[in-house]
Design a protein around this motif. Structure first.
Motif, PDB file in Angstrom:
ATOM      1  N   SER A  20       0.864  -1.176   0.000  1.00  0.00           N
ATOM      2  CA  SER A  20       0.000   0.000   0.000  1.00  0.00           C
ATOM      3  C   SER A  20       0.900   1.225   0.000  1.00  0.00           C
ATOM      4  N   PHE A  21       0.520   2.233  -0.740  1.00  0.00           N
ATOM      5  CA  PHE A  21       1.365   3.428  -0.865  1.00  0.00           C
ATOM      6  C   PHE A  21       0.483   4.667  -0.891  1.00  0.00           C
ATOM      7  N   GLY A  22       0.879   5.692  -0.135  1.00  0.00           N
ATOM      8  CA  GLY A  22       0.142   6.948  -0.140  1.00  0.00           C
ATOM      9  C   GLY A  22       0.701   7.904   0.885  1.00  0.00           C
ATOM     10  N   LYS A  23      -0.041   8.981   1.140  1.00  0.00           N
ATOM     11  CA  LYS A  23       0.365   9.942   2.157  1.00  0.00           C
ATOM     12  C   LYS A  23       0.213   9.338   3.547  1.00  0.00           C
ATOM     13  N   GLN A  24       1.144   9.661   4.423  1.00  0.00           N
ATOM     14  CA  GLN A  24       1.081   9.166   5.789  1.00  0.00           C
ATOM     15  C   GLN A  24      -0.207   9.637   6.468  1.00  0.00           C
ATOM     16  N   GLY A  25      -0.921   8.701   7.068  1.00  0.00           N
ATOM     17  CA  GLY A  25      -2.120   9.043   7.809  1.00  0.00           C
ATOM     18  C   GLY A  25      -3.356   9.244   6.968  1.00  0.00           C
ATOM     19  N   GLN A  26      -3.263   8.985   5.642  1.00  0.00           N
ATOM     20  CA  GLN A  26      -4.417   9.176   4.767  1.00  0.00           C
ATOM     21  C   GLN A  26      -4.712   7.894   3.997  1.00  0.00           C
ATOM     22  N   GLU A  27      -5.862   7.865   3.341  1.00  0.00           N
ATOM     23  CA  GLU A  27      -6.232   6.748   2.476  1.00  0.00           C
ATOM     24  C   GLU A  27      -5.147   6.552   1.427  1.00  0.00           C
ATOM     25  N   PRO A  28      -4.623   5.321   1.266  1.00  0.00           N
ATOM     26  CA  PRO A  28      -3.535   5.113   0.296  1.00  0.00           C
ATOM     27  C   PRO A  28      -3.987   5.352  -1.138  1.00  0.00           C
ATOM     28  N   TYR A  29      -3.018   5.740  -1.966  1.00  0.00           N
ATOM     29  CA  TYR A  29      -3.307   5.894  -3.389  1.00  0.00           C
ATOM     30  C   TYR A  29      -3.570   4.528  -4.027  1.00  0.00           C
ATOM     31  N   THR A  30      -2.877   3.499  -3.527  1.00  0.00           N
ATOM     32  CA  THR A  30      -3.046   2.146  -4.054  1.00  0.00           C
ATOM     33  C   THR A  30      -2.747   1.143  -2.945  1.00  0.00           C
ATOM     34  N   GLN A  60      14.502   4.247  -3.010  1.00  0.00           N
ATOM     35  CA  GLN A  60      14.115   5.448  -3.750  1.00  0.00           C
ATOM     36  C   GLN A  60      13.084   5.089  -4.810  1.00  0.00           C
ATOM     37  N   PHE A  61      12.031   5.891  -4.900  1.00  0.00           N
ATOM     38  CA  PHE A  61      11.109   5.840  -6.021  1.00  0.00           C
ATOM     39  C   PHE A  61      11.535   6.899  -7.038  1.00  0.00           C
ATOM     40  N   LEU A  62      11.481   6.534  -8.320  1.00  0.00           N
ATOM     41  CA  LEU A  62      11.944   7.415  -9.389  1.00  0.00           C
ATOM     42  C   LEU A  62      10.818   7.694 -10.365  1.00  0.00           C
ATOM     43  N   LEU A  86       7.358   1.602   6.000  1.00  0.00           N
ATOM     44  CA  LEU A  86       8.443   2.554   5.778  1.00  0.00           C
ATOM     45  C   LEU A  86       7.831   3.944   5.580  1.00  0.00           C
ATOM     46  N   ILE A  87       8.458   4.949   6.180  1.00  0.00           N
ATOM     47  CA  ILE A  87       8.023   6.334   6.005  1.00  0.00           C
ATOM     48  C   ILE A  87       9.095   7.064   5.208  1.00  0.00           C
ATOM     49  N   GLY A  88       8.675   7.709   4.116  1.00  0.00           N
ATOM     50  CA  GLY A  88       9.629   8.392   3.251  1.00  0.00           C
ATOM     51  C   GLY A  88       9.265   9.842   3.026  1.00  0.00           C
ATOM     52  N   THR A  89      10.220  10.593   2.514  1.00  0.00           N
ATOM     53  CA  THR A  89      10.037  12.018   2.220  1.00  0.00           C
ATOM     54  C   THR A  89       9.809  12.211   0.732  1.00  0.00           C
ATOM     55  N   TYR A  90       8.751  12.950   0.391  1.00  0.00           N
ATOM     56  CA  TYR A  90       8.499  13.313  -1.004  1.00  0.00           C
ATOM     57  C   TYR A  90       9.437  14.464  -1.352  1.00  0.00           C
ATOM     58  N   LEU A  91      10.419  14.219  -2.205  1.00  0.00           N
ATOM     59  CA  LEU A  91      11.530  15.142  -2.408  1.00  0.00           C
ATOM     60  C   LEU A  91      11.104  16.440  -3.076  1.00  0.00           C
ATOM     61  N   ARG A  92       9.977  16.438  -3.762  1.00  0.00           N
ATOM     62  CA  ARG A  92       9.530  17.668  -4.422  1.00  0.00           C
ATOM     63  C   ARG A  92       8.721  18.558  -3.490  1.00  0.00           C
ATOM     64  N   ASN A  93       8.389  18.028  -2.346  1.00  0.00           N
ATOM     65  CA  ASN A  93       7.736  18.810  -1.295  1.00  0.00           C
ATOM     66  C   ASN A  93       8.042  18.108   0.030  1.00  0.00           C
ATOM     67  N   PRO A  94       9.175  18.439   0.662  1.00  0.00           N
ATOM     68  CA  PRO A  94       9.621  17.715   1.861  1.00  0.00           C
ATOM     69  C   PRO A  94       8.617  17.716   3.004  1.00  0.00           C
ATOM     70  N   ASN A  95       7.615  18.592   2.955  1.00  0.00           N
ATOM     71  CA  ASN A  95       6.581  18.575   3.986  1.00  0.00           C
ATOM     72  C   ASN A  95       5.651  17.371   3.854  1.00  0.00           C
ATOM     73  N   VAL A  96       5.651  16.746   2.689  1.00  0.00           N
ATOM     74  CA  VAL A  96       4.791  15.589   2.438  1.00  0.00           C
ATOM     75  C   VAL A  96       5.549  14.311   2.795  1.00  0.00           C
ATOM     76  N   LYS A  97       4.943  13.466   3.624  1.00  0.00           N
ATOM     77  CA  LYS A  97       5.522  12.182   3.984  1.00  0.00           C
ATOM     78  C   LYS A  97       4.702  11.062   3.356  1.00  0.00           C
TER      79      LYS A  97
END
Length: 527
Positions: A20-30, A60-62, A86-97
């Motif tokens: 599952s992948f998405g924003k931390q604490g929100q409904e996953p994108y997939t 890393q996701f590319l 795993l918790i990661g940083t969205y590099l184009r907006n570091p405020n997004v986890k």
């Protein structure tokens, strides 16, 4: 630093799981992401997450260009993960986890198997039971039920005449679902400017709605229990929606497509130099696509060379074209000069249609507006422009530069910015329109406005029909020349108006396309 053995352990682990992948604490994108052994990310459609690699203690996701977009710090081995996450940083907006949660592949496959078994069971009962004929939904209710999945206030006018007509017709039962708009499966929009703005418009029009904040799968389940006969989604792009509302999870009902543009015949598909937009895979799922005019020979040929069926296309005219024609002039700038509407498309990078010229011209337009205080200049950016600038790496333009421009531009006494609302009142009030596309190339022809089209080198090619539409425009490839043409058209009559009347005639022939759409639904349901 991770040694080779640790890296191999991680790579083996990652390729044996579903995620599952998405924003931390929100409904996953997939919930079905797969990290393939060849380094590709599959079962997920975002251009931001196309490839993966383990490098320097990080997963890393590319993106499509192999540029890192999200970085996850890895512990020494997978057993050290907390809750398989795993918790990661969205590099184009570091405020997004971003959050990546591992699922056992056997369990994931069992879920898929169960879905397939249920699907086969449903088909068995369709085939065996005399009261469930194959390919035909059973009328177990007294109304024709239709659901709209809405996520864009800007394109709502393309559907509003139909929504209102359905609400007023006792034969139909209507459900409006509102969700936040996302871009390439990532919600980068201000919530107050998307779902809540959309709901404000619906409320002002006396329309009830179901607000869906995050539980998209739950909303999908309830929509199935409600037994929608028809579903209308606002756009054909799956990447603009959470997984629950992707086409292959909606075609248990009859999907209707009503384009938010008037026509898709103007260019080839993005990244291609030929072909038709009408062969989009989304249309494989569609019961009926209501077009503004009959298919052209080149469109028929392209469709015949694809798996899309000609049967789905029904010409009815265009609700949006009629709405644009009837728009009342509204100019938000309190200035007495001649009115120039400047619209800017969002395809400013190299990943879409490549029509957007904003990065190259915004400084020139700022200086030109300052120099011509006798003019009233209104800037109307595409709703996605800021988000594209924020998420794509553009040479010489950051989102801070864009925001600074907006601040400086709106501080001018003869300038303004129009955002998060329909632009057709402004275009109806304008004296001349300067645009780099895309829909503006033909939409403002309906209002018989002089239109200066600024074409960017290397844009997606026009089709033969698109080149015919260009006959209603004054085409320029240089901003200085385009600005001179704007000034000329303020002084002289527009010699393109006759072409505009001919180009738009078929779109406006039917005063009420919504009635033809409703009749098609009645006929399908046997009324």
């Amino acid at each position: 630093m991770m040694d080779d053995k640790q890296q191999q352990v991680w790579e083996t682990y990652l390729t044996q799981k579903w995620f599952s992948f998405g924003k931390q604490g929100q409904e996953p994108y997939t919930r079905q992401m797969i990290l393939s052994t060849d380094g590709q990310i599959t079962n997920y459609g975002s251009n931001n997450e196309k490839f993966w690699q383990v490098k320097d203690d990080k997963l890393q996701f590319l993106d499509l260009n192999h540029q890192p977009t999200t970085s996850f710090s890895l512990p020494d081995d997978p057993s050290a993960m907390k809750h398989f996450t795993l918790i990661g940083t969205y590099l184009r907006n570091p405020n997004v986890k971003h959050q990546l949660v591992a699922h056992d592949a056997v369990e994931a496959l069992r879920d898929v198997r169960d879905d397939l078994v249920q699907n086969v069971t449903d088909r068995f009962w369709d085939a065996k039971s005399p009261i469930y004929p194959v390919g035909r939904k059973i009328k177990t209710h007294s109304h024709i039920r239709i659901a709209f999945i809405l996520n864009s206030v800007e394109t709502l006018p393309a559907l509003m005449p139909l929504i209102k007509a359905l609400q007023d017709d006792a034969m139909f039962e209507l459900k409006l679902l509102t969700i936040s708009r996302i871009y390439n499966t990532v919600n980068v929009f201000d919530e107050m400017q998307t779902r809540s703005g959309l709901e404000d418009v619906l409320h002002k029009n006396g329309l009830n709605y179901i607000s869906v904040e995050s539980d998209f799968d739950g909303a999908l389940k309830k929509m199935r229990l409600w037994q929608a006969d028809f579903i209308v989604r606002q756009s054909q792009w799956d990447n603009d929606y959470p997984d629950a509302f992707n086409a292959d999870r909606l075609d248990w009902a009859r999907l209707i497509h009503i384009p938010y543009t008037i026509t898709e015949k103007m260019t080839a598909p993005a990244h291609l130099d030929h072909g038709s937009m009408l062969t989009n895979d989304y249309y494989l799922h569609v019961w009926r696509y209501f077009t503004a005019e009959p298919l052209f020979p080149s469109e028929k040929k392209a469709i015949e060379q694809s798996f899309v069926s000609k049967d789905i296309f029904q010409p009815v005219g265009s609700m949006k074209a009629k709405m644009i024609e009837q728009a009342k002039p509204v100019w938000p700038i309190q200035h007495g000069g001649k009115r120039i509407l400047w619209t800017a498309h969002h395809s400013v990078g190299d990943s879409w249609f490549r029509f957007g010229t904003f990065p190259e011209i915004y400084k020139s337009m700022l200086a030109w507006t300052k120099a011509h205080q006798e003019l009233s200049v209104l800037f109307n950016p595409h709703p996605l422009l800021r988000e594209v600038i924020e998420t794509e790496k553009l040479h010489g333009l950051t989102v801070a530069d864009y925001d600074d421009f907006l601040k400086e531009f709106t501080s001018l006494p003869n300038a303004g910015v129009l955002q998060h609302t329909t632009q057709y009142g402004a275009s109806a009030a304008a004296d001349v329109i300067l645009t780099d596309g895309y829909s503006a190339f033909y939409e403002m022809q309906i209002q018989r406005k002089p239109i200066v089209a600024l074409l960017r080198p290397g844009h997606t090619p026009f089709t033969p029909e698109g080149k015919q539409i260009l006959r209603g425009l004054h085409v320029e490839t240089n901003i200085a020349h385009a600005q001179q043409e704007v000034l000329r058209l303020l002084r002289t009559p527009d010699d393109k108006r006759g072409n505009q009347v001919a180009i738009t005639k078929a779109w406006l022939a039917n005063d009420h396309p919504e009635y033809a759409i409703m009749q098609a639904m009645r006929g399908e349901m046997g009324y």
